[in-house]
Scaffold this motif. Structure first.
Motif, PDB file in Angstrom:
ATOM      1  N   GLN A 228       7.015  -1.869  -5.757  1.00  0.00           N
ATOM      2  CA  GLN A 228       6.218  -0.681  -6.033  1.00  0.00           C
ATOM      3  C   GLN A 228       4.844  -0.836  -5.399  1.00  0.00           C
ATOM      4  O   GLN A 228       4.408  -1.944  -5.090  1.00  0.00           O
ATOM      5  N   VAL A 229       4.184   0.295  -5.212  1.00  0.00           N
ATOM      6  CA  VAL A 229       2.821   0.261  -4.673  1.00  0.00           C
ATOM      7  C   VAL A 229       1.953  -0.589  -5.601  1.00  0.00           C
ATOM      8  O   VAL A 229       1.978  -0.429  -6.822  1.00  0.00           O
TER       9      VAL A 229
ATOM     10  N   ASP B 282      -1.366  -3.706   2.629  1.00  0.00           N
ATOM     11  CA  ASP B 282      -2.814  -3.564   2.783  1.00  0.00           C
ATOM     12  C   ASP B 282      -3.251  -4.326   4.034  1.00  0.00           C
ATOM     13  O   ASP B 282      -3.002  -5.531   4.160  1.00  0.00           O
TER      14      ASP B 282
ATOM     15  N   ARG C 245       7.663   3.645   2.019  1.00  0.00           N
ATOM     16  CA  ARG C 245       7.995   4.838   2.800  1.00  0.00           C
ATOM     17  C   ARG C 245       9.389   5.406   2.499  1.00  0.00           C
ATOM     18  O   ARG C 245       9.694   6.516   2.928  1.00  0.00           O
TER      19      ARG C 245
ATOM     20  N   VAL D 199       4.387  -0.571   3.903  1.00  0.00           N
ATOM     21  CA  VAL D 199       3.104  -0.748   4.574  1.00  0.00           C
ATOM     22  C   VAL D 199       2.223  -1.562   3.634  1.00  0.00           C
ATOM     23  O   VAL D 199       1.982  -1.155   2.499  1.00  0.00           O
TER      24      VAL D 199
ATOM     25  N   ARG E 104       0.821  -1.212   0.000  1.00  0.00           N
ATOM     26  CA  ARG E 104       0.000   0.000   0.000  1.00  0.00           C
ATOM     27  C   ARG E 104       0.853   1.260   0.000  1.00  0.00           C
ATOM     28  O   ARG E 104       0.496   2.268  -0.608  1.00  0.00           O
ATOM     29  N   GLU E 105       1.986   1.209   0.703  1.00  0.00           N
ATOM     30  CA  GLU E 105       2.884   2.364   0.775  1.00  0.00           C
ATOM     31  C   GLU E 105       4.327   1.889   0.733  1.00  0.00           C
ATOM     32  O   GLU E 105       4.658   0.829   1.277  1.00  0.00           O
TER      33      GLU E 105
END
Length: 225
Positions: free
Chosen positions: A191-192, A50, A33, A48, A30-31
């Protein structure tokens, strides 16, 4: 080759410690950072995942724990109620037995008909039999309470199992945040939207303080080293 005070070789390379970091829970990213090749400290958040399913699992486990506690409280209330019913049944049986004995004495003196004695006998039998039924129900309820009806609710096996499941669900939720296990340079970041799996590297960290040179020399060059 060698010459003077120095030894040289063409068979040398730089070596750094690199570790591959895997997620402890599968899921979509999801992220991200940090940036590729960024320096991180141990404990920094890198990814991060999901956490929707993990949050649902925590909510479900919380509900199951609340249900388990409510069930134990209901059993404890039922146990107390059965205990009260048993006490009343014993008093009723005592009265019924005494009444039967009184009717039997009267029947011997032919002061009451045989039918009245039979009625008193049946009442005593029913009252005495009810004691056995209630004693069985009390034992069954106590068994459902783990053998100790007066134990705290949170010590009941079903509550302990539900609490353990909730703890596991909360750990899984925490695992949706992936931290750097050590300081270093982050590389091979996903990657996201990418999916990461347990046991497969999600990214790598190269320790930035363990740079060393590994060289191989001929034995003849090491005589005076």
């Amino acid at each position: 080759g060698s010459g003077g005070r120095y030894v040289s070789t063409d068979n040398a390379y730089l070596k750094q410690d690199r570790i591959d970091v895997a997620a402890q829970l599968p899921g979509g990213v999801r992220e991200v950072r940090v940036a590729e090749n960024a320096r991180v400290q141990a404990g920094d958040v890198v990814l991060v995942l999901d956490d929707a399913l993990a949050r649902v699992a925590v909510q479900r486990a919380e509900a199951q724990l609340a249900t388990a506690r409510a069930d134990v409280l209901a059993l404890q209330a039922a146990y107390g109620e059965k205990q009260g019913q048993l006490a009343v049944a014993r008093k009723s049986a005592d009265y019924a037995v005494r009444e039967y004995e009184r009717q039997a004495n009267l029947a011997e003196q032919r002061l009451v008909p045989a039918s009245q004695l039979d009625t008193a006998h049946r009442s005593a039998d029913v009252a005495t039999g009810m004691i056995g039924v209630l004693e069985l129900q009390v034992r069954q309820t106590a068994a459902k309470l783990g053998g100790d009806p007066r134990a705290p609710v949170d010590r009941h096996p079903s509550v302990l199992a539900a609490a353990a499941e909730l703890a596991r669900a909360r750990i899984d939720l925490e695992r949706t945040v992936v931290h750097a296990p050590q300081a270093g340079i982050v590389s091979r970041l996903p990657q996201v939207g990418d999916h990461v799996d347990v046991g497969r590297p999600a990214f790598a960290i190269v320790a930035d303080r363990t740079l060393c040179v590994e060289a191989k020399f001929k034995e003849t060059d090491l005589e005076w080293v």
